[in-house]
Motif scaffolding. Sequence first.
Motif, PDB file in Angstrom:
ATOM      1  N   CYS A  81       0.869  -1.176   0.000  1.00 15.09           N
ATOM      2  CA  CYS A  81       0.000   0.000   0.000  1.00 15.09           C
ATOM      3  C   CYS A  81       0.907   1.226   0.000  1.00 15.09           C
ATOM      4  O   CYS A  81       1.782   1.370   0.854  1.00 15.09           O
ATOM      5  CB  CYS A  81      -0.897   0.000   1.236  1.00 15.09           C
ATOM      6  SG  CYS A  81      -1.956   1.461   1.364  1.00 15.09           S
ATOM      7  N   ARG A 104      -2.577  -0.266  -4.157  1.00 15.74           N
ATOM      8  CA  ARG A 104      -3.456   0.616  -3.384  1.00 15.74           C
ATOM      9  C   ARG A 104      -2.702   1.896  -3.055  1.00 15.74           C
ATOM     10  O   ARG A 104      -1.514   1.859  -2.722  1.00 15.74           O
ATOM     11  CB  ARG A 104      -3.899  -0.079  -2.094  1.00 15.74           C
ATOM     12  CG  ARG A 104      -4.851   0.737  -1.237  1.00 15.74           C
ATOM     13  CD  ARG A 104      -5.133   0.042   0.086  1.00 15.74           C
ATOM     14  NE  ARG A 104      -6.018   0.837   0.934  1.00 15.74           N
ATOM     15  CZ  ARG A 104      -6.223   0.612   2.220  1.00 15.74           C
ATOM     16  NH1 ARG A 104      -5.575  -0.396   2.832  1.00 15.74           N
ATOM     17  NH2 ARG A 104      -7.044   1.381   2.923  1.00 15.74           N
ATOM     18  N   THR A 148      -0.796  -0.209   7.699  1.00 18.46           N
ATOM     19  CA  THR A 148      -1.086  -1.031   6.517  1.00 18.46           C
ATOM     20  C   THR A 148       0.078  -1.917   6.105  1.00 18.46           C
ATOM     21  O   THR A 148      -0.065  -2.736   5.189  1.00 18.46           O
ATOM     22  CB  THR A 148      -1.446  -0.129   5.321  1.00 18.46           C
ATOM     23  OG1 THR A 148      -0.329   0.724   5.015  1.00 18.46           O
ATOM     24  CG2 THR A 148      -2.679   0.720   5.613  1.00 18.46           C
ATOM     25  N   GLY A 150       2.549  -0.650   4.685  1.00 20.40           N
ATOM     26  CA  GLY A 150       2.823  -0.066   3.378  1.00 20.40           C
ATOM     27  C   GLY A 150       4.083   0.772   3.343  1.00 20.40           C
ATOM     28  O   GLY A 150       4.935   0.689   4.235  1.00 20.40           O
TER      29      GLY A 150
END
Length: 357
Positions: A81, A104, A148, A150
């Motif tokens: 992400c 994402r 996340t 990420g």
Amino acid sequence: MKHAPGSAGRAWLDEAVRKIEADFNRSADTHLIHVPLPRFPGIDLYLKDESSHPTGSLKHRLARSLFLYALCNEWIGPDTCVIEASSGSTAVSEAYFARMLGLRFIAVVPASTAAPKLDAIRFNGGEIHAVDDPRTVYDVAQRLAAETGGHYLDQFTYAERATDWRGNNNIAESIFSQMAEERFPIPSWIVCGAGTGGTSATIGRFVRYQRHATRLCVADPSHSIFHRHFADRALSTLPEGCASCIEGIGRPRVEPSFIASVIDRAIAVADGDSIGAMRALSARLGRSVGGSTGTNLLACMQIVHEMAAAGAEGSVVTLLCDGGERYGCTYYRDDWLMERGLCWQPAETAVRAFLHA
């Protein structure tokens, strides 16, 4: 953050880099527009039109560089992400590249960001995480990255290092290449704004690397720290509540990517003057431009007047950062400007006179 594991991850990374490079190859370079100045026959003004990028702004270059930098460092994998703190335009461009790679993307933006920019982020598949206090975008982006698993792209830290300032078709190399057949091929001045500081760092370093006589001026909103820091390196933050309404440039803190030592001059521009210059230039070009372009133009006008007073000839190049379509509900609405106490009319009149005979 998630890394690309083993040979399978390396294959994904190779394909991701190929997709970004293929997109670059499909895009022609942005135009360099000559704007005649009838009152100043010995001085030529040019606008590097960055609005013609696929995502409509100068930030397309930065987003491409940030993604390639993160990919080649293996900070991004097929399930990562991607998160960014942005005033809007960088996030629009990053959402474009994230969608290209099937990733994402979450944009952490101030709640005051122009609605058309938010729409453009969503159009490119990005998600919006709005914050009321613009000073919190950094911490919120880092928190979301941790939550996340990420990667926080962090344009404010990596802008100056993700771009190859020696060449490789950066904006500085492009400007000098396009200027090669002009009357004054080596600009006397290049004028740009500073948001991350990445563009000014790239141009300033390139000029020195190529040993050009060109000087670099940063046009900065009055309510920004960069021009203050340039004058006094001990200053690094603005007082609480001091903020500019010109999106994309100007910051309350000195960002890590802002390299003051490669800048020759900084000119502070009031927000109302930026809006007035933006409107005058839009009328001159027959199409709308954004507020940061007005900031740049105001600084150019001051430099051109000084050159003319000194009897100097030469060229001045600045950036048309983005189009005005994203600001139809803000900068191009008189009631929005009046609500904020912005007086734009005197600057609009002055710039119209500057641009016309």
